[in-house]
Scaffold this active site. Structure first.
Site, PDB file in Angstrom:
ATOM      1  N   ASP A  10     -12.900  -3.201  -0.603  1.00 55.71           N
ATOM      2  CA  ASP A  10     -12.443  -4.467  -1.189  1.00 55.71           C
ATOM      3  C   ASP A  10     -13.350  -4.929  -2.340  1.00 55.71           C
ATOM      4  OD1 ASP A  10     -10.181  -4.818   0.398  1.00 55.71           O
ATOM      5  OD2 ASP A  10     -11.315  -5.783   2.003  1.00 55.71           O
ATOM      6  N   SER A  46       0.808  -1.230   0.000  1.00 55.33           N
ATOM      7  CA  SER A  46       0.000   0.000   0.000  1.00 55.33           C
ATOM      8  C   SER A  46       0.837   1.274   0.000  1.00 55.33           C
ATOM      9  CB  SER A  46      -0.969  -0.008   1.176  1.00 55.33           C
ATOM     10  OG  SER A  46      -1.922  -1.031   0.995  1.00 55.33           O
ATOM     11  N   GLY A  73     -14.327 -13.854   5.800  1.00 60.97           N
ATOM     12  CA  GLY A  73     -14.334 -12.406   5.667  1.00 60.97           C
ATOM     13  C   GLY A  73     -14.137 -11.927   4.239  1.00 60.97           C
ATOM     14  N   ALA A  74     -13.308 -12.615   3.476  1.00 68.31           N
ATOM     15  CA  ALA A  74     -13.028 -12.175   2.104  1.00 68.31           C
ATOM     16  C   ALA A  74     -14.274 -12.271   1.231  1.00 68.31           C
ATOM     17  CB  ALA A  74     -11.886 -12.999   1.507  1.00 68.31           C
ATOM     18  N   ALA A  99     -16.710 -18.554   2.524  1.00 68.97           N
ATOM     19  CA  ALA A  99     -17.743 -17.919   3.344  1.00 68.97           C
ATOM     20  C   ALA A  99     -17.113 -17.220   4.542  1.00 68.97           C
ATOM     21  CB  ALA A  99     -18.768 -18.957   3.799  1.00 68.97           C
ATOM     22  N   ARG A 125     -16.658 -24.952   1.478  1.00 63.68           N
ATOM     23  CA  ARG A 125     -16.335 -26.316   1.915  1.00 63.68           C
ATOM     24  C   ARG A 125     -17.274 -26.739   3.044  1.00 63.68           C
ATOM     25  NH1 ARG A 125     -10.395 -26.965   4.300  1.00 63.68           N
ATOM     26  NH2 ARG A 125     -11.291 -25.430   5.751  1.00 63.68           N
ATOM     27  N   LYS A 138      -9.551  -5.744  10.536  1.00 66.09           N
ATOM     28  CA  LYS A 138     -10.708  -5.185   9.812  1.00 66.09           C
ATOM     29  C   LYS A 138     -11.999  -5.223  10.631  1.00 66.09           C
ATOM     30  CE  LYS A 138      -8.915  -6.096   5.179  1.00 66.09           C
ATOM     31  NZ  LYS A 138      -9.207  -6.609   3.829  1.00 66.09           N
TER      32      LYS A 138
HETATM   33  P1  ATR Z   1     -10.861 -14.863   5.168  1.00 62.87           P
HETATM   34  O1  ATR Z   1     -11.063 -13.674   6.042  1.00 62.87           O
HETATM   35  O2  ATR Z   1      -9.592 -14.847   4.353  1.00 62.87           O
HETATM   36  O3  ATR Z   1     -12.049 -15.163   4.317  1.00 62.87           O
HETATM   37  P2  ATR Z   1     -11.628 -16.863   7.081  1.00 62.87           P
HETATM   38  O4  ATR Z   1     -12.719 -15.984   7.572  1.00 62.87           O
HETATM   39  O5  ATR Z   1     -10.817 -17.633   8.063  1.00 62.87           O
HETATM   40  O6  ATR Z   1     -10.600 -16.081   6.184  1.00 62.87           O
HETATM   41  O7  ATR Z   1     -12.289 -17.891   6.049  1.00 62.87           O
HETATM   42  C1  ATR Z   1     -11.520 -18.823   5.384  1.00 62.87           C
HETATM   43  C2  ATR Z   1     -12.330 -19.380   4.221  1.00 62.87           C
HETATM   44  O8  ATR Z   1     -11.467 -20.182   3.403  1.00 62.87           O
HETATM   45  C3  ATR Z   1     -13.467 -20.287   4.653  1.00 62.87           C
HETATM   46  O9  ATR Z   1     -14.521 -20.160   3.723  1.00 62.87           O
HETATM   47  C4  ATR Z   1     -12.813 -21.670   4.582  1.00 62.87           C
HETATM   48  O10 ATR Z   1     -13.714 -22.732   4.398  1.00 62.87           O
HETATM   49  P3  ATR Z   1     -14.392 -23.463   5.700  1.00 62.87           P
HETATM   50  O11 ATR Z   1     -15.460 -22.530   6.154  1.00 62.87           O
HETATM   51  O12 ATR Z   1     -14.892 -24.735   5.172  1.00 62.87           O
HETATM   52  O13 ATR Z   1     -13.278 -23.611   6.692  1.00 62.87           O
HETATM   53  C5  ATR Z   1     -11.998 -21.501   3.325  1.00 62.87           C
HETATM   54  N1  ATR Z   1     -10.879 -22.453   3.192  1.00 62.87           N
HETATM   55  C6  ATR Z   1      -9.671 -22.408   3.793  1.00 62.87           C
HETATM   56  N2  ATR Z   1      -8.900 -23.431   3.391  1.00 62.87           N
HETATM   57  C7  ATR Z   1      -9.638 -24.154   2.514  1.00 62.87           C
HETATM   58  C8  ATR Z   1      -9.410 -25.338   1.728  1.00 62.87           C
HETATM   59  N3  ATR Z   1      -8.244 -25.987   1.773  1.00 62.87           N
HETATM   60  N4  ATR Z   1     -10.413 -25.786   0.923  1.00 62.87           N
HETATM   61  C9  ATR Z   1     -11.572 -25.115   0.872  1.00 62.87           C
HETATM   62  N5  ATR Z   1     -11.863 -24.007   1.569  1.00 62.87           N
HETATM   63  C10 ATR Z   1     -10.905 -23.530   2.385  1.00 62.87           C
END
Ligand code: ATR
Length: 273
Positions: free
Chosen positions: A102, A17, A130-131, A128, A152, A66
């Site tokens: 974002d 940034s 934060g992103a 599902a 997942r 965030k």
């Molecule tokens: P972020 O803020 O980056 O979205 P997060 O809130 O921890 O991080 O969410 C991680 C996301 O990545 C979740 O949707 C997670 O799926 P689960 O809810 O099933 O845990 C997903 N994720 C992380 N590793 C994964 C993998 N190897 N395969 C599929 N989904 C994955």
């Protein structure tokens, strides 16, 4: 007096940034300075207040603050409220205002840089966390014909789906686990999971990519397992999230300074590096 801005995070040394905003400031002739601030994990709000007291005008907020930034802001934009997360803080005598750029950055990268119109298209959003939450409202506002949210852990997608269903308008909005995607095709598949950060592949059914489809990974800087799988399965185009990074920065810059910087220059610089 030169106006002060900063990105705050932990860690923050890797952040691009400061480089991006320095280019924007140069291009738009804005008298401003932009630094990186490492806040202790338990010291986010204090670090923000110290920066405000020192004359700070605004901040970008990155991992892991965030949600705390959302809680700290006295007022918030509707998209920050939907995201329940803030990546942009604006300081004024009226107080601390929070926004989230974002999703705007993602949409700007797709529509302007990649020439991909979302209106009328069929979109799959993976994740599902934060992103995914952060981009849902701006993506829905582009009026895709259909948006499927898949995760997942299906229950998390269903919960997020229920929350955003009232905002879907005429879009065919649905949520599911990965297995239910079998036999379906999409014009755009966006990876908003954290899997690419760990270089993990997603256990998705094959055949998701329609002819002319685009695979988009929010992670940047390399061909992730998700993009490699998309290539192998016939996605027409692949994109990483570097453009989203630059465009979300441009949206923050616009909120602070009221001028929209040209983004191609810094995007080309970062690609070359
Ligand atoms: P972020 O803020 O980056 O979205 P997060 O809130 O921890 O991080 O969410 C991680 C996301 O990545 C979740 O949707 C997670 O799926 P689960 O809810 O099933 O845990 C997903 N994720 C992380 N590793 C994964 C993998 N190897 N395969 C599929 N989904 C994955």
């Amino acid at each position: 007096m030169t106006d002060r801005y900063a990105v705050i995070g932990n860690p923050v040394a890797h952040s691009k940034s400061p480089q991006i905003h320095a280019v924007f400031a140069g291009l738009t002739l804005q008298d401003m300075r932009y630094e990186a601030i490492l806040a202790p994990l338990d010291g986010f709000a204090d670090a923000v207040r110290i920066f405000i007291a020192a004359g700070g005008r605004g901040m970008n907020v990155t991992v892991p603050f965030k949600l705390e930034a959302y809680a700290l802001a006295a007022t918030c934009s509707p998209r920050a409220r939907a995201a329940k997360a803030v990546n942009t803080l604006i300081f004024s005598p009226a107080g601390i205002h929070g926004d989230n750029t974002d999703g705007l950055g993602l949409v700007a990268d797709l529509t302007r840089n990649l020439g991909f119109r979302l209106a009328g298209r069929s979109i799959l959003l993976l994740g599902a966390g934060g992103a995914a939450r952060g981009v849902l409202l701006p993506v829905l506002e582009e009026k895709p014909a259909a948006l499927t949210l898949a995760n997942r852990t299906a229950a998390k997608a269903l919960a997020l789906g229920e929350e955003f269903a009232p905002l879907a308008g005429s879009c065919a909005f649905a949520a599911s686990g990965f297995a239910e995607l079998a036999g379906r095709q999409f014009d755009l598949v966006i990876n908003a999971t954290a899997a690419s950060l760990a270089d993990e592949a997603l256990a998705l059914p094959t055949g998701l990519y329609a002819p002319d489809s685009l695979a988009y990974d929010m992670v940047y800087g390399r061909e992730t397992p998700f993009l490699a799988a998309a290539r192998a399965q016939g996605a027409a185009r692949m994109a990483d999230g570097l453009g989203m990074l630059v465009e979300q920065a441009a949206e923050s810059f616009f909120l602070w300074r009221g001028v929209r910087p040209e983004t191609a220059t810094v995007l080309a610089q970062l690609r070359k590096a």
